[in-house]
Design a protein around this motif. Sequence first.
Motif, PDB file in Angstrom:
ATOM      1  N   ASN A   1       0.813  -1.225   0.000  1.00 34.32           N
ATOM      2  CA  ASN A   1       0.000   0.000   0.000  1.00 34.32           C
ATOM      3  C   ASN A   1       0.843   1.271   0.000  1.00 34.32           C
ATOM      4  O   ASN A   1       0.762   2.087   0.928  1.00 34.32           O
ATOM      5  CB  ASN A   1      -0.947  -0.022   1.212  1.00 34.32           C
TER       6      ASN A   1
ATOM      7  N   LYS B   1       0.678   4.030  -1.519  1.00 36.29           N
ATOM      8  CA  LYS B   1      -0.014   5.322  -1.587  1.00 36.29           C
ATOM      9  C   LYS B   1      -0.875   5.582  -0.353  1.00 36.29           C
ATOM     10  O   LYS B   1      -1.576   6.578  -0.289  1.00 36.29           O
ATOM     11  CB  LYS B   1      -0.899   5.381  -2.842  1.00 36.29           C
ATOM     12  N   GLY B   2      -0.819   4.673   0.592  1.00 38.46           N
ATOM     13  CA  GLY B   2      -1.542   4.868   1.843  1.00 38.46           C
ATOM     14  C   GLY B   2      -3.047   5.016   1.683  1.00 38.46           C
ATOM     15  O   GLY B   2      -3.636   5.982   2.160  1.00 38.46           O
ATOM     16  N   ILE B   3      -3.659   4.063   0.992  1.00 32.30           N
ATOM     17  CA  ILE B   3      -5.110   4.124   0.782  1.00 32.30           C
ATOM     18  C   ILE B   3      -5.808   3.257   1.832  1.00 32.30           C
ATOM     19  O   ILE B   3      -5.523   2.062   1.937  1.00 32.30           O
ATOM     20  CB  ILE B   3      -5.454   3.637  -0.640  1.00 32.30           C
ATOM     21  N   HIS B   4      -6.651   3.870   2.630  1.00 33.50           N
ATOM     22  CA  HIS B   4      -7.315   3.106   3.687  1.00 33.50           C
ATOM     23  C   HIS B   4      -8.829   3.175   3.637  1.00 33.50           C
ATOM     24  O   HIS B   4      -9.507   2.512   4.400  1.00 33.50           O
ATOM     25  CB  HIS B   4      -6.810   3.573   5.054  1.00 33.50           C
ATOM     26  N   SER B   5      -9.375   4.049   2.771  1.00 35.25           N
ATOM     27  CA  SER B   5     -10.833   4.132   2.680  1.00 35.25           C
ATOM     28  C   SER B   5     -11.217   4.573   1.279  1.00 35.25           C
ATOM     29  O   SER B   5     -10.354   4.951   0.478  1.00 35.25           O
ATOM     30  CB  SER B   5     -11.355   5.146   3.701  1.00 35.25           C
TER      31      SER B   5
ATOM     32  N   ASP C   1     -10.048   8.031   0.390  1.00 32.97           N
ATOM     33  CA  ASP C   1      -8.639   8.186   0.017  1.00 32.97           C
ATOM     34  C   ASP C   1      -8.431   8.096  -1.489  1.00 32.97           C
ATOM     35  O   ASP C   1      -7.441   8.599  -2.016  1.00 32.97           O
ATOM     36  CB  ASP C   1      -7.785   7.119   0.706  1.00 32.97           C
TER      37      ASP C   1
ATOM     38  N   GLN D   1      -7.901  11.362  -3.289  1.00 31.79           N
ATOM     39  CA  GLN D   1      -6.698  12.189  -3.092  1.00 31.79           C
ATOM     40  C   GLN D   1      -5.973  12.409  -4.414  1.00 31.79           C
ATOM     41  O   GLN D   1      -5.961  11.534  -5.268  1.00 31.79           O
ATOM     42  CB  GLN D   1      -5.752  11.489  -2.108  1.00 31.79           C
TER      43      GLN D   1
ATOM     44  N   ILE E   1      -3.548   9.859  -7.328  1.00 31.77           N
ATOM     45  CA  ILE E   1      -3.779   8.408  -7.292  1.00 31.77           C
ATOM     46  C   ILE E   1      -4.480   7.982  -8.573  1.00 31.77           C
ATOM     47  O   ILE E   1      -5.496   8.560  -8.961  1.00 31.77           O
ATOM     48  CB  ILE E   1      -4.608   8.032  -6.045  1.00 31.77           C
TER      49      ILE E   1
END
Lengths: 423, 286
Positions: A278, A280-284, A287, A290, A293
């Motif tokens: 992950n 790109k730090g996608i958690h929901s 996200d 953002q 992406i």
Amino acid sequence: MTGALLPIRPSHNLRTVFLAASACLVMNLSGCSKPPPKEQASPEPRPVPPVFSMGQPNAKVRIDAFYPLDKEHAWVLDWLHEAGRNYGEKVNIRAYDIGTEPGRREWHRRGMLCGGLLVNDKSCFTVGGRKITLLRDPNTAGWTREHFVTVLASEVHRAYGQTKELLDTKSPVTSAQGPAPNRQAKAGGKSLFMFCGAGLRKPIEALRKAFEAEYGIPVRVCYAGSACLLAQIEITRRGDLYLPGEKFYIHQATERGYVAASKTVCHFIPVIMVRNGNPKGIHSLADLAQPGIRVGLGEAKSCAVGKTTAELLRKHKLEKSVGKNVVVYMGTAPELGNALKLGSIDAAINWDAVAAWYEDACDVVTLPRKRNVIVECPLGVLTFSKANRMSMEFLNFAAGEKGRQLFRKENYTVDLSRPIYPE
Amino acid sequence: MSSNQETNTMHAGEGRDLFFRALLFSLLFAYVGFILAVLCADVLWLGRHDPGTGKSYLYKLATDVEVWEETKAAFWLSVVSAFVTSILALIVAVPAAYALSRFRLPFAKVIDTLIDLPIVIPPLIAGISLLVFFNQTALGVKLNDLLDVVYTRRGIVVAQFFVASAFCIRALKATFDQINPRFEMVARSLGCGPFRAFWSVSMPLAKTGLMAGWIMTWARAMGEFAPIMVFAGATPFHTAVLPVTAFLNLSSGHIEAAVGVTVLMIVLAGLTLSIFKKLGGQGYLW
């Protein structure tokens, strides 16, 4: 396809069995004993140890011989010995002396009425275009040692060897399980024909094999996109079963009067697929909106995942903000996984089961259940089916415990309380 | 002064010539390089390491018995069905191409256009049209009762035949066009009948062209995908030819298997094309 062997289950060839049985009873030929009186059959039959056994217990080819093992039938053991020597661990040979009480019990338990040889529980075969039945005395019942040898060679080849004639045999795996390979496997004939969404191939191949092994009915599956299949059904008006990727298509087919019955076989839960680790730090879902992406989504008109994704984004009021980041709309769910694996997108909304295929290359971010859009995937029996009973049997098999197990094994969510990716 | 001017223009001419050639060759090589790069990418990707297992995709592919079996079955099915198709196509194409090449037909333009149609229409449309013909028309349904082609292996041949025959006719017509009809006329004047003139004069002359056309038809039939998927169905081990197998693998997440099949098909296409060129096949194929 002369010279090839078509094993037919005794129960499938009632006429032969009837003839063999009546011949045994009326003529009392040598090698044929009368069936035991009914009261001697124990209510709960236990397996009886054979008087002679050879080979490996877990071998794929089983030979059972039921004869009175006296002087007159010395040939039986000779033949079996030879078979054991020739095929070693590939066969499991057992002989029961039906002249004795335990042997007779096993004989009756197997539903036989006269002496005979069973190869993989079958006694009727077609050798060189001629039907033979490995029952009674070979010399008087129209079969010979050569027939037995040919049948055995073919069964061993079927179970262990490669396919010999690719244009004439089915998959080696199917044949290994022994049901009558029906060359006339037409849609609506003696086999089942199924239209199946290409994304469901893994569990359906497993299910098909299990069904063929249990019922002896070959199932031929044609894979393509759900919408394409619906068009094929519409044009050809044939086939027995339809399993699209989503309920929507079954609804459409039902509206047009093509579906007689349907049952849900699994569920699809949308998840977010991201690159390994992950980055790109996608958690929901939010996200995904953002900047920077690259998102891939399913195309809403051509595939189920696209339709559901659109609904999901509408529900979260994110359709515009995420829409800005979408670089590609794909026609099928696996294409999204492929795009992610090959690195052309950073994230995709996809089905949980499809995401599971790409576990080596992707991570999965789950969405909260309450605000998710979960879809059912129903299997339908088509109204054109000429084998309605068989089709219903398959439907129940797929929706039953065995089917559920197979779907679960291939990482499909069967039970909503046990999703493959828990929140 | 005048000699000076001459050398100047010569220099300028040479420079322009060089520039012109450089432009031509750089564009040519750029495109050839692009093709090569795309082909090599498949092979290189297969050599890459799978982050999950640490083994290369090629290793994963080579050790997967199921993929192996399926690809083998698809390979033979493709080879055999394309062979049958190419023979059937030849049977139709030799007389058809000869007729188109030697005689003035009424509505020649219309016939020519119709023969080109299967090549030009999108393959998927060809498949759907076949499906409609064999299921929704009285003649088609009768034919299907007789031949049993919908969703069967024979359907593969029908789908391939529909498209590949057009290629075959095109290739053979180009061959017959090149043979001077005078040879036949001489043969006729020496007492040959039309059939014998065709068989023992034109056919031997067209031999290499026939071979080339036949191989090209075979290659074209091998590559057929969409019509087969729609018309014969995509059933593994039954009607899944090589391109359909690639599609099935792609649509169940087996990218490495799909790429493996792709590489196999590229190699096959390369081989058939080089045989085709060696036999002096004509560039004008459609």
